[in-house]
Design an enzyme around this catalytic site. Structure first.
Site, short mmCIF file in Angstrom:
data_model
loop_
_atom_site.label_atom_id
_atom_site.label_comp_id
_atom_site.label_asym_id
_atom_site.label_seq_id
_atom_site.Cartn_x
_atom_site.Cartn_y
_atom_site.Cartn_z
N CYS A 2 0.82 -1.21 0.00
CA CYS A 2 0.00 0.00 0.00
C CYS A 2 0.85 1.26 0.00
O CYS A 2 1.98 1.25 0.48
CB CYS A 2 -0.87 0.03 1.24
N ARG A 27 5.21 0.32 -6.15
CA ARG A 27 5.19 -0.57 -4.99
C ARG A 27 4.19 -1.72 -5.17
O ARG A 27 4.18 -2.65 -4.38
CB ARG A 27 4.81 0.23 -3.74
N TRP A 73 -3.11 -2.65 -1.44
CA TRP A 73 -2.66 -4.00 -1.76
C TRP A 73 -3.43 -4.88 -0.80
O TRP A 73 -3.16 -4.88 0.39
CB TRP A 73 -1.16 -4.07 -1.47
N ASN A 99 -1.90 2.01 5.97
CA ASN A 99 -1.03 0.90 5.54
C ASN A 99 -0.77 0.01 6.74
O ASN A 99 -0.73 0.50 7.88
CB ASN A 99 0.34 1.43 5.07
N GLY A 100 -0.52 -1.28 6.50
CA GLY A 100 -0.23 -2.18 7.61
C GLY A 100 -1.41 -3.10 7.87
O GLY A 100 -2.34 -3.18 7.05
N GLU A 499 21.60 -15.92 -5.17
CA GLU A 499 20.97 -14.67 -5.59
C GLU A 499 20.45 -14.78 -7.03
O GLU A 499 19.39 -14.26 -7.36
CB GLU A 499 21.98 -13.51 -5.43
N LYS A 503 16.60 -14.15 -8.16
CA LYS A 503 16.19 -13.14 -9.14
C LYS A 503 15.30 -13.77 -10.20
O LYS A 503 14.28 -13.22 -10.58
CB LYS A 503 17.46 -12.54 -9.75
N GLU A 506 11.73 -14.76 -8.72
CA GLU A 506 10.81 -13.71 -8.29
C GLU A 506 10.22 -12.92 -9.45
O GLU A 506 9.09 -12.46 -9.36
CB GLU A 506 11.43 -12.78 -7.25
N HIS A 522 24.58 -35.69 -3.96
CA HIS A 522 23.95 -36.22 -2.75
C HIS A 522 22.42 -36.15 -2.84
O HIS A 522 21.74 -36.18 -1.80
CB HIS A 522 24.46 -35.47 -1.52
N LYS A 619 7.87 -4.02 -2.53
CA LYS A 619 9.23 -3.51 -2.48
C LYS A 619 9.77 -3.47 -1.06
O LYS A 619 10.89 -3.85 -0.81
CB LYS A 619 9.28 -2.12 -3.12
C1 F6R Z 1 14.75 -9.51 -4.01
C2 F6R Z 1 14.29 -8.52 -3.09
C3 F6R Z 1 13.91 -8.92 -1.70
C4 F6R Z 1 14.55 -7.93 -0.74
C5 F6R Z 1 14.09 -8.22 0.70
C6 F6R Z 1 14.75 -7.29 1.68
O1 F6R Z 1 15.13 -8.97 -5.22
O2 F6R Z 1 14.25 -7.37 -3.44
O3 F6R Z 1 14.29 -10.22 -1.40
O4 F6R Z 1 15.93 -8.05 -0.86
O5 F6R Z 1 12.71 -8.07 0.78
O6 F6R Z 1 14.46 -5.95 1.41
P1 F6R Z 1 15.33 -4.80 2.01
O7 F6R Z 1 16.68 -4.88 1.41
O8 F6R Z 1 14.61 -3.52 1.65
O9 F6R Z 1 15.38 -5.02 3.51
#
Ligand code: F6R
Length: 624
Positions: A2, A27, A73, A99-100, A499, A503, A506, A522, A619
């Site tokens: 949100c 967002r 959201w 929000n929340g 990582e 990527k 997601e 294994h 985000k």
């Molecule tokens: C992946 C991604 C998430 C964030 C995670 C932590 O691309 O963006 O896994 O890395 O939610 O977010 P921050 O860094 O804002 O604490």
């Protein structure tokens, strides 16, 4: 997740609110709405669609100067127009955006219904509007103040505070009262709220992205803080501290402007941010390399040489990609400083009664600086006497403030949900920390100089990788139809593999799993077949022969292989090869990571995904 905006001033509020909501679209949201005060009455406009639909629906002649807006959201109740914010009380006096998650919403809803209140939405927010209205009505009745103008103890702020004392959960909220046409009341508990100070006007938002077009002077509310904002002033107070604690806080200047949030010639933010990495890296290194003593300068961590020597262990805490960046950091620090280092998901840390060692330096890693799990881990650490520094991108964010010291990432605003440039700057910042720790221990000056020059080369090397984008895109298109993929790495390649898999999954929704190369035999080798491609990471280290043999094992079982290599590998070994420039060996994870961002991006693009706003993700994750 949100988004909130609010405005009080002299301008036409509706366009300001719509522009703010537009800036928060990145967002992710499913519906939007706003309320303005027009000729003493609330005018509420909502849509189950995009902010553009809201813009189209708005009446052009409101000329209201006070209003609030929201992108939702869905959590409680499906995404539709009724559940969209703002929510109002029955008489249409109070409007609230939130929000929340209100955890005792069911109880509050039942109580209101028991008192005969008809709730029109399924949300956890609507009860707040009714409760605030009831508090005001009760207070006004007892003082005989039917106009609702402030009298002692009957301010809108007081009514909001009384309401919030019955509320459990997380919130960032803004309240508008038609009978207080010169002000908004805002409150924060676990969900960010930032005030933007203009000239004879005041803004409020859940994210500075909504404000930078109008002002760069901001105040981040603390958890438990409530504020009344008017066009020309504001006062904040603590929910539990009473009126006596009212204060005017010094504003912070935001380190970004409106252009940073513009797409320019790019189609989406993720690709833009991938391409911003050379500049972001240069900013992360600026003023931090000390050629004279072959070390790094990190003034913000506030640790002198003696403190640094007393550190026995480093522990990174972060979530998702920030955790993987911590893993990269741990690897680099162990190599450069020869002290034990590792990383742990912050979301696990506080639940497992961790042993907090006073000689360990904890590093809380977070792009947004608002991730609830990471913030809670920091608070847990502080309670137990641990020493913690932050590694955050957003200046003034909750984790930055809670840590009080640390390393700013200087990646610039990161808008796409998938982290790219912030992650790269995390890893490079940890290389700087490793250099600094190494140089007060056994790392020689010669090695220090070698690392410094390796760091200086990184921006140009990333540029080279970016020039190779088309080739990587072709490989991505070739394998985009795979339903599952393995990402395989060992030692320096291992956090890169994790990582990379993160990527891909997601943003493209292709199932990707990272495995340490030695673990394949294994168990997971059973999954290798012709429809299961593997990305194998091959840094130029002592393990090239082992990685080559891993590829052979996969090939022998019919599995296609994409080799990501800075090392030389035999011609024809893999089905596709992505070449990466050679860096100083300890720094290679930073470079190897970049082509995997590009690979994920072009896979997602080929599959037609909404790259900047992947499904179910937000985000900054400010709720548990
Ligand atoms: C992946 C991604 C998430 C964030 C995670 C932590 O691309 O963006 O896994 O890395 O939610 O977010 P921050 O860094 O804002 O604490």
């Amino acid at each position: 997740m949100c988004g909130i905006v609010g405005y009080v001033g002299k301008r036409d509020a509706a366009p300001v609110l719509v522009e703010g909501l537009h800036r928060l679209e990145y967002r992710g949201y499913d519906s939007a709405g706003l309320a303005v005060l027009h000729r003493g009455r609330l005018q509420v406009t909502k849509t189950a669609g995009r902010v553009q639909d809201l813009r189209d629906k708005l009446k052009s002649n409101t000329k209201a100067t006070l209003g609030i807006g929201h992108t939702r959201w869905a959590t409680h109740g499906e995404p539709n127009e009724i559940n969209a914010h703002p929510h109002t009380d029955t008489a249409g006096r109070i409007a609230v955006v939130h929000n929340g998650i209100i955890e005792n919403a069911e109880h509050l809803r039942a109580q209101l219904q028991g008192n005969g209140v008809r709730l029109v939405s399924d949300t956890d927010t609507e009860p707040l509007a009714h409760m605030i209205a009831a508090e005001l009505a009760a207070a006004e009745a007892s003082t005989g103040d039917a106009d609702g103008a402030d009298t002692v103890g009957v301010s809108l702020e007081e009514a909001v505070m009384r309401t919030l004392r019955h509320v459990e959960g997380a919130y960032g909220l803004v309240v508008l009262d038609t009978k207080h046409p010169d002000q908004l009341v805002v409150a924060r508990n676990g969900s960010p709220i930032v005030l933007g100070l203009g000239e004879d006007e005041m803004f409020v938002a859940s994210d500075v992205a909504a404000l930078v077009r109008y002002t760069r002077q901001v105040i981040y509310l603390e958890d438990g803080e409530v504020a009344t904002i008017r066009a020309t002033d504001y006062r904040t107070t603590m929910l539990n501290g009473g009126q006596a604690n009212k204060q005017v806080r010094t504003p912070t200047t935001v380190d970004a402007d409106a252009d940073d949030y513009d797409l320019g010639t790019y189609q989406d933010y993720m690709r833009k941010e991938i391409h911003e990495q050379p500049d972001a890296l240069r900013r992360a290194l600026l003023g931090r390399l000390d050629d004279r003593f072959a070390t790094a300068r990190l003034g913000g961590i506030n640790l002198d040489a003696r403190d640094l020597r007393n550190i026995r262990q480093i522990k990174f805490l972060g979530c998702g990609s920030a955790y993987y960046a911590g893993q990269m950091g741990a690897m680099i620090i162990e190599e450069l400083a020869r002290i034990p280092a590792d990383a742990e998901p912050a979301s696990e840390f506080r639940y497992r009664s961790p042993v907090v060692d006073p000689d360990t330096l904890y590093v809380a890693v977070s792009q947004s600086g608002e991730t609830s799990d990471t913030l809670m881990a920091v608070q847990e650490l502080k309670r137990k006497g641990g020493q913690v520094i932050g590694a955050v991108n957003v200046v003034g964010s909750a984790i930055g403030r809670e840590c009080g010291r640390g390393i700013f990432l200087h990646a610039g605003p990161e808008v796409a949900v998938a982290s790219t440039k912030a992650l790269t700057n995390m890893a490079v910042s940890f290389a700087l920390l490793g250099l600094l720790l190494g140089r007060v221990r056994d790392l020689s000056a010669a090695s220090g100089h070698r690392i410094i020059s390796g760091l200086r080369n990184l921006p140009e090397q990333v540029n080279k990788i970016l020039h190779n984008e088309e080739e990587i895109a072709t490989i991505a298109h070739r394998f985009a139809q795979a339903e599952h993929m393995f990402y395989i790495g060992r030692v320096r390649g291992w956090p890169v593999a994790r990582e990379g898999a993160q990527k891909l999954k997601e943003i493209s929704y292709v199932h990707a799993e990272a495995y340490q190369a030695g673990e394949l035999k294994h168990g997971p080798l059973a999954l290798i077949h012709r429809d299961m491609p593997s990305v194998v990471i091959i840094p130029s280290d002592d393990l090239v022969a082992k990685n080559v043999s891993t590829i052979e094992q996969i090939k022998a079982r019919g599995g296609p292989v994409i080799a990501l290599a800075s090392a030389e590998i035999p011609e024809g070994l893999a089905d596709a090869v992505i070449k990466v420039p050679r860096a100083e060996p300890e720094l290679e994870p930073i470079l190897l990571n970049v082509p995997l961002q590009i690979l994920a991006y072009h896979t997602a693009a080929k599959l037609g995904r909404d790259i900047d706003k992947p499904r179910n993700l937000a985000k900054s994750v400010t709720v548990e």
